[in-house]
Design a protein around this motif. Structure first.
Motif, PDB file in Angstrom:
ATOM      1  N   ARG A 273       0.838  -1.205   0.000  1.00  0.00           N
ATOM      2  CA  ARG A 273       0.000   0.000   0.000  1.00  0.00           C
ATOM      3  C   ARG A 273       0.871   1.252   0.000  1.00  0.00           C
ATOM      4  O   ARG A 273       1.766   1.382   0.842  1.00  0.00           O
ATOM      5  N   PRO A 274       0.603   2.188  -0.905  1.00  0.00           N
ATOM      6  CA  PRO A 274       1.366   3.442  -0.861  1.00  0.00           C
ATOM      7  C   PRO A 274       0.951   4.261   0.358  1.00  0.00           C
ATOM      8  O   PRO A 274      -0.120   4.036   0.924  1.00  0.00           O
ATOM      9  N   SER A 275       1.801   5.195   0.762  1.00  0.00           N
ATOM     10  CA  SER A 275       1.423   6.076   1.878  1.00  0.00           C
ATOM     11  C   SER A 275       0.215   6.911   1.461  1.00  0.00           C
ATOM     12  O   SER A 275       0.007   7.160   0.270  1.00  0.00           O
ATOM     13  N   ALA A 276      -0.529   7.350   2.452  1.00  0.00           N
ATOM     14  CA  ALA A 276      -1.688   8.206   2.149  1.00  0.00           C
ATOM     15  C   ALA A 276      -1.198   9.518   1.536  1.00  0.00           C
ATOM     16  O   ALA A 276      -0.147  10.024   1.915  1.00  0.00           O
ATOM     17  N   PRO A 277      -1.954  10.074   0.582  1.00  0.00           N
ATOM     18  CA  PRO A 277      -1.562  11.362  -0.003  1.00  0.00           C
ATOM     19  C   PRO A 277      -1.422  12.434   1.086  1.00  0.00           C
ATOM     20  O   PRO A 277      -2.207  12.469   2.030  1.00  0.00           O
ATOM     21  N   GLU A 278      -0.410  13.253   0.919  1.00  0.00           N
ATOM     22  CA  GLU A 278      -0.095  14.318   1.890  1.00  0.00           C
ATOM     23  C   GLU A 278      -1.321  15.151   2.276  1.00  0.00           C
ATOM     24  O   GLU A 278      -1.542  15.469   3.437  1.00  0.00           O
ATOM     25  N   ASP A 279      -2.120  15.500   1.275  1.00  0.00           N
ATOM     26  CA  ASP A 279      -3.294  16.352   1.479  1.00  0.00           C
ATOM     27  C   ASP A 279      -4.394  15.674   2.289  1.00  0.00           C
ATOM     28  O   ASP A 279      -5.294  16.328   2.798  1.00  0.00           O
ATOM     29  N   LEU A 280      -4.348  14.333   2.311  1.00  0.00           N
ATOM     30  CA  LEU A 280      -5.410  13.587   2.986  1.00  0.00           C
ATOM     31  C   LEU A 280      -5.127  13.441   4.481  1.00  0.00           C
ATOM     32  O   LEU A 280      -6.051  13.397   5.298  1.00  0.00           O
ATOM     33  N   ILE A 281      -3.842  13.411   4.839  1.00  0.00           N
ATOM     34  CA  ILE A 281      -3.460  13.089   6.224  1.00  0.00           C
ATOM     35  C   ILE A 281      -4.139  13.997   7.263  1.00  0.00           C
ATOM     36  O   ILE A 281      -4.737  13.493   8.217  1.00  0.00           O
ATOM     37  N   PRO A 282      -4.118  15.338   7.098  1.00  0.00           N
ATOM     38  CA  PRO A 282      -4.772  16.160   8.127  1.00  0.00           C
ATOM     39  C   PRO A 282      -6.287  15.953   8.188  1.00  0.00           C
ATOM     40  O   PRO A 282      -6.928  16.309   9.179  1.00  0.00           O
ATOM     41  N   GLN A 283      -6.852  15.361   7.143  1.00  0.00           N
ATOM     42  CA  GLN A 283      -8.310  15.200   7.122  1.00  0.00           C
ATOM     43  C   GLN A 283      -8.778  13.970   7.900  1.00  0.00           C
ATOM     44  O   GLN A 283      -9.959  13.838   8.201  1.00  0.00           O
ATOM     45  N   PHE A 284      -7.832  13.061   8.247  1.00  0.00           N
ATOM     46  CA  PHE A 284      -8.196  11.859   9.010  1.00  0.00           C
ATOM     47  C   PHE A 284      -8.855  12.217  10.346  1.00  0.00           C
ATOM     48  O   PHE A 284      -9.887  11.664  10.702  1.00  0.00           O
ATOM     49  N   SER A 285      -8.225  13.114  11.097  1.00  0.00           N
ATOM     50  CA  SER A 285      -8.802  13.411  12.412  1.00  0.00           C
ATOM     51  C   SER A 285      -9.952  14.414  12.300  1.00  0.00           C
ATOM     52  O   SER A 285     -10.921  14.343  13.057  1.00  0.00           O
ATOM     53  N   LEU A 286      -9.863  15.322  11.321  1.00  0.00           N
ATOM     54  CA  LEU A 286     -10.939  16.306  11.167  1.00  0.00           C
ATOM     55  C   LEU A 286     -12.267  15.637  10.832  1.00  0.00           C
ATOM     56  O   LEU A 286     -13.316  16.019  11.352  1.00  0.00           O
ATOM     57  N   VAL A 287     -12.213  14.627   9.960  1.00  0.00           N
ATOM     58  CA  VAL A 287     -13.470  13.993   9.551  1.00  0.00           C
ATOM     59  C   VAL A 287     -14.146  13.335  10.756  1.00  0.00           C
ATOM     60  O   VAL A 287     -15.369  13.367  10.909  1.00  0.00           O
ATOM     61  N   LYS A 288     -13.330  12.796  11.669  1.00  0.00           N
ATOM     62  CA  LYS A 288     -13.911  12.168  12.869  1.00  0.00           C
ATOM     63  C   LYS A 288     -14.571  13.207  13.773  1.00  0.00           C
ATOM     64  O   LYS A 288     -15.584  12.931  14.408  1.00  0.00           O
ATOM     65  N   ASP A 289     -13.990  14.409  13.819  1.00  0.00           N
ATOM     66  CA  ASP A 289     -14.611  15.490  14.612  1.00  0.00           C
ATOM     67  C   ASP A 289     -16.002  15.806  14.075  1.00  0.00           C
ATOM     68  O   ASP A 289     -16.941  16.028  14.833  1.00  0.00           O
ATOM     69  N   VAL A 290     -16.103  15.853  12.751  1.00  0.00           N
ATOM     70  CA  VAL A 290     -17.394  16.210  12.154  1.00  0.00           C
ATOM     71  C   VAL A 290     -18.395  15.068  12.338  1.00  0.00           C
ATOM     72  O   VAL A 290     -19.569  15.288  12.632  1.00  0.00           O
ATOM     73  N   VAL A 291     -17.920  13.819  12.206  1.00  0.00           N
ATOM     74  CA  VAL A 291     -18.782  12.652  12.464  1.00  0.00           C
ATOM     75  C   VAL A 291     -19.310  12.726  13.900  1.00  0.00           C
ATOM     76  O   VAL A 291     -20.509  12.558  14.154  1.00  0.00           O
ATOM     77  N   ALA A 292     -18.404  13.020  14.836  1.00  0.00           N
ATOM     78  CA  ALA A 292     -18.804  13.106  16.252  1.00  0.00           C
ATOM     79  C   ALA A 292     -19.804  14.238  16.480  1.00  0.00           C
ATOM     80  O   ALA A 292     -20.715  14.127  17.318  1.00  0.00           O
ATOM     81  N   ALA A 293     -19.659  15.350  15.731  1.00  0.00           N
ATOM     82  CA  ALA A 293     -20.586  16.481  15.877  1.00  0.00           C
ATOM     83  C   ALA A 293     -21.998  16.092  15.451  1.00  0.00           C
ATOM     84  O   ALA A 293     -22.980  16.691  15.885  1.00  0.00           O
ATOM     85  N   LEU A 294     -22.099  15.071  14.598  1.00  0.00           N
ATOM     86  CA  LEU A 294     -23.420  14.565  14.203  1.00  0.00           C
ATOM     87  C   LEU A 294     -23.907  13.499  15.197  1.00  0.00           C
ATOM     88  O   LEU A 294     -24.899  12.819  14.951  1.00  0.00           O
ATOM     89  N   GLN A 295     -23.175  13.358  16.297  1.00  0.00           N
ATOM     90  CA  GLN A 295     -23.491  12.399  17.362  1.00  0.00           C
ATOM     91  C   GLN A 295     -23.499  10.953  16.861  1.00  0.00           C
ATOM     92  O   GLN A 295     -24.289  10.115  17.279  1.00  0.00           O
TER      93      GLN A 295
END
Length: 286
Positions: A80-102
């Protein structure tokens, strides 16, 4: 009262798909943080919610690359190649938004998202019909009377929904045979080989005749010489590949059914959606 309907989201599958579908988009926050994958993720997510109308929702995640499978086989997913640079900061942010939807974010070190999805599916299928949203064909092994697997196809709102009948019609196999197939053929995307020289067509023929790997091994002497020789010379990898393919449905995760109730508090969600410039998506919440 209508029966419960549980949507279990394969978070990484959605996020990666969204990233590549939205890679042309230059969505960023003021500080330069990219949000294109998050935006695409929630488009896919709300599409599915509107189509399948769940009463409960949960999202499962991989928690790093080291798992019990990489302990069993060091080359597991090593391609597996490493995740694209631009995607890495979005890993934790997306979970914050998921959590905001409870929506509960579930993941456990040492296990893959697949294992968490398998465990939650089996646990919650006693309480309602389960729909697993993913792009991963390995999940088809989870299909049963009360678990459907939604495979995302190209484009939005384009799904193949597998129940027991459709799996038999489309793939010619029963759910447990998904694991047996992978034992025989391996899996190039997960980087394990199965039995050298046995492809899908041969594997299907063997399984339709002998049902399982154990059935095949009990009847080795009836097989054509060349196939018998291939299996005998790769027995260890055959068993290992089957083990790697099998989703663990007994992961020690904590998640109560009530926590997963799909009830959006628009007020708290709006604040975070505004912060990440995603407000245009909120109108998709039916």
């Amino acid at each position: 009262m209508n029966e419960n309907k549980v949507l279990i989201v394969d978070g990484m599958a959605l996020l990666f798909r969204a990233y590549f579908a939205q890679s042309y988009s230059a969505r960023r926050l003021e500080d330069g943080t990219p949000t294109n994958a998050i935006f695409g993720f929630f488009q896919y997510f709300f599409d599915a919610v509107n189509q399948f109308q769940p009463t409960h929702v949960v999202c499962c995640w991989d928690m790093g690359s080291k798992t019990f499978r990489s302990d069993l086989y060091s080359n597991y997913k090593a391609n597996r190649p490493s995740a694209p640079e631009d995607l890495i900061p979005q890993f934790s942010l997306v979970k914050d938004v998921v959590a905001a939807l409870q929506i509960p974010n579930i993941g456990l070190e040492g296990y893959e998202a697949d294992d968490c999805i398998g465990t939650v599916s089996k646990r919650f299928s006693n309480l309602g019909h389960v729909y697993v949203l993913t792009g991963d064909q390995d999940m088809l092994q989870l299909v049963d009377e009360r678990i459907h697997v939604i495979i995302m196809k190209k484009g939005r709102s384009n799904y193949a929904v597998y129940d027991l009948d459709f799996l038999k019609v489309d793939k010619g196999i029963h759910p447990f045979q998904v694991i047996e197939m992978k034992g025989l053929t391996g899996d190039t995307s997960d980087n394990y080989p199965g039995v050298k020289g046995i492809g899908e067509k041969t594997a299907l023929k063997l399984l339709s005749e002998y049902e399982s790997i154990d059935g095949i091994l009990s009847n080795l002497n009836l097989l054509p010489k060349s196939i018998k020789a291939k299996i005998e010379s790769d027995l260890e990898m055959l068993h290992l590949s089957r083990t790697l393919a099998r989703i663990n449905i007994e992961v020690p995760i904590e998640c109560s059914f009530d926590e997963c109730l799909w009830e959006v508090n628009l007020e708290s969600a709006t604040m975070l959606f505004e912060k990440y410039r995603l407000t245009s998506l909120l109108k998709m919440i039916g």
